[in-house]
Design an enzyme around this catalytic site. Structure first.
Site, PDB file in Angstrom:
ATOM      1  N   SER A   7       0.839  -1.207   0.000  1.00  0.00           N
ATOM      2  CA  SER A   7       0.000   0.000   0.000  1.00  0.00           C
ATOM      3  C   SER A   7       0.868   1.248   0.000  1.00  0.00           C
ATOM      4  CB  SER A   7      -0.904   0.001   1.235  1.00  0.00           C
ATOM      5  OG  SER A   7      -1.586   1.232   1.299  1.00  0.00           O
ATOM      6  N   HIS A  32      -1.166  -1.102  -4.251  1.00  0.00           N
ATOM      7  CA  HIS A  32      -2.469  -0.712  -3.696  1.00  0.00           C
ATOM      8  C   HIS A  32      -2.477   0.802  -3.492  1.00  0.00           C
ATOM      9  CE1 HIS A  32      -6.182  -1.582  -1.470  1.00  0.00           C
ATOM     10  NE2 HIS A  32      -5.779  -0.676  -0.590  1.00  0.00           N
ATOM     11  N   ASP A  34      -4.627   3.922  -2.163  1.00  0.00           N
ATOM     12  CA  ASP A  34      -5.761   4.330  -1.330  1.00  0.00           C
ATOM     13  C   ASP A  34      -6.187   5.761  -1.628  1.00  0.00           C
ATOM     14  OD1 ASP A  34      -6.221   2.061   0.447  1.00  0.00           O
ATOM     15  OD2 ASP A  34      -4.238   2.493   1.263  1.00  0.00           O
ATOM     16  N   MET A  36      -8.836   8.644  -0.372  1.00  0.00           N
ATOM     17  CA  MET A  36      -9.701   9.009   0.770  1.00  0.00           C
ATOM     18  C   MET A  36     -10.227  10.427   0.608  1.00  0.00           C
ATOM     19  SD  MET A  36      -7.365   7.594   3.863  1.00  0.00           S
ATOM     20  CE  MET A  36      -6.600   5.980   3.804  1.00  0.00           C
ATOM     21  N   HIS A  66      -8.267   1.722  -4.464  1.00  0.00           N
ATOM     22  CA  HIS A  66      -9.254   1.498  -3.400  1.00  0.00           C
ATOM     23  C   HIS A  66      -9.905   2.836  -3.083  1.00  0.00           C
ATOM     24  CE1 HIS A  66      -9.813   0.198   1.128  1.00  0.00           C
ATOM     25  NE2 HIS A  66     -10.960   0.360   0.505  1.00  0.00           N
ATOM     26  N   MET A  68     -12.087   5.018  -1.098  1.00  0.00           N
ATOM     27  CA  MET A  68     -12.811   5.221   0.162  1.00  0.00           C
ATOM     28  C   MET A  68     -13.494   6.579   0.073  1.00  0.00           C
ATOM     29  SD  MET A  68      -9.899   3.612   2.621  1.00  0.00           S
ATOM     30  CE  MET A  68      -8.662   3.729   1.338  1.00  0.00           C
ATOM     31  N   MET A 137     -11.916  -5.433   4.782  1.00  0.00           N
ATOM     32  CA  MET A 137     -11.136  -4.532   5.641  1.00  0.00           C
ATOM     33  C   MET A 137     -10.934  -5.178   7.010  1.00  0.00           C
ATOM     34  SD  MET A 137     -10.430  -1.787   3.851  1.00  0.00           S
ATOM     35  CE  MET A 137      -9.467  -1.175   5.226  1.00  0.00           C
ATOM     36  N   ASP A 171      -7.164  -6.156   3.752  1.00  0.00           N
ATOM     37  CA  ASP A 171      -6.521  -4.842   3.840  1.00  0.00           C
ATOM     38  C   ASP A 171      -6.622  -4.293   5.257  1.00  0.00           C
ATOM     39  OD1 ASP A 171      -5.482  -2.349   3.336  1.00  0.00           O
ATOM     40  OD2 ASP A 171      -7.145  -1.649   2.078  1.00  0.00           O
TER      41      ASP A 171
END
Ligand code: DX5
Ligand code: ZN
Length: 213
Positions: A7, A32, A34, A36, A66, A68, A137, A171
């Site tokens: 990540s 990965h 992320d 947000m 990913h 979020m 998660m 994750d």
């Protein structure tokens, strides 16, 4: 075959290019990524422009995005254009996530669906045929470096019993210590932030994961 997806959140942000090269040198190709929004989770992270730059500079890197985010449907096109290999959205963002999953598929990108620790795996059942991957998660999403929640492994067993044969990622707080639990439960991809980018020997971590199957 167990896949490893380090990540980026745990990488040294002042030296991202070097960090990605370091990852590639260990033989790992999946990164990965992320995203947000400070609404769906209480933090902000990376946006599409960095994703595009990474794809341009490292075309061999397989970007596992990913999201979020609330309203992820507004951003799936931009991340597909930025080079995402797969885009994962959260089950919690809408009563029916079918339309956003279809939108991702229509862009020619693999689609994934994720659940937070408090969301039951049964809520994924209507979508199992529509997705390429499920992401479980094992921390509350928003921050790296949190403690792994082993009780979430039951969701993986539930999905395998329900006949889901595709990728199941885990994750949050994943390390070499808890990795055997993931294998036993039937997970096939592990996301590792802290346990990959913040250890002295990431190559040894990659090798240890490869030896697990
Ligand atoms: C948390 C993120 C994770 C995080 C994992 O919300 O989705 O991908 O970076 O980091 P570690 O492995 O440090 O828990
Ligand atoms: Zn993540």
């Amino acid at each position: 075959m167990i896949e490893l997806a380090p990540s980026l959140l745990a990488a040294d942000v002042m030296n991202l290019g070097r960090e990605i090269e370091r990852m590639l040198q260990t033989g790992v190709r999946i990164l990965h990524y992320d995203v947000m929004d400070a609404h769906f989770v209480p933090n902000l992270s990376f946006g599409p422009s960095l994703c595009r730059k990474i794809h341009a500079q490292f075309p061999d890197v397989r970007l596992d995005v990913h999201l979020m985010l609330d309203n992820p449907e507004k951003y799936v096109q931009v991340f597909a254009d930025a080079g995402a290999e797969s885009i994962t959205v959260h089950r919690e963002i809408a009563d029916d996530v079918g339309p956003v999953l279809e939108k991702i598929r229509a862009l020619g990108v693999k689609c994934g669906l994720s659940v937070k620790p408090g969301t039951g795996a049964d809520t994924l059942l209507p979508y199992l045929k529509q997705v390429d991957a499920i992401l479980i998660m094992t921390v509350e999403p928003g921050f790296g470096g949190q403690k792994f929640m082993p009780q979430q492994m039951e969701k993986i067993r539930f999905l395998r019993r329900a006949g889901f044969e595709k990728t199941i990622s885990v994750d949050g707080g994943v390390s070499l210590e808890n990795a055997p639990l993931l294998v036993q439960a039937g997970a096939t991809r592990r996301v590792m932030g802290t346990a990959f980018f913040r250890v002295p020997d990431a190559a040894a971590v990659a090798e240890a994961v490869r030896c697990m199957g």
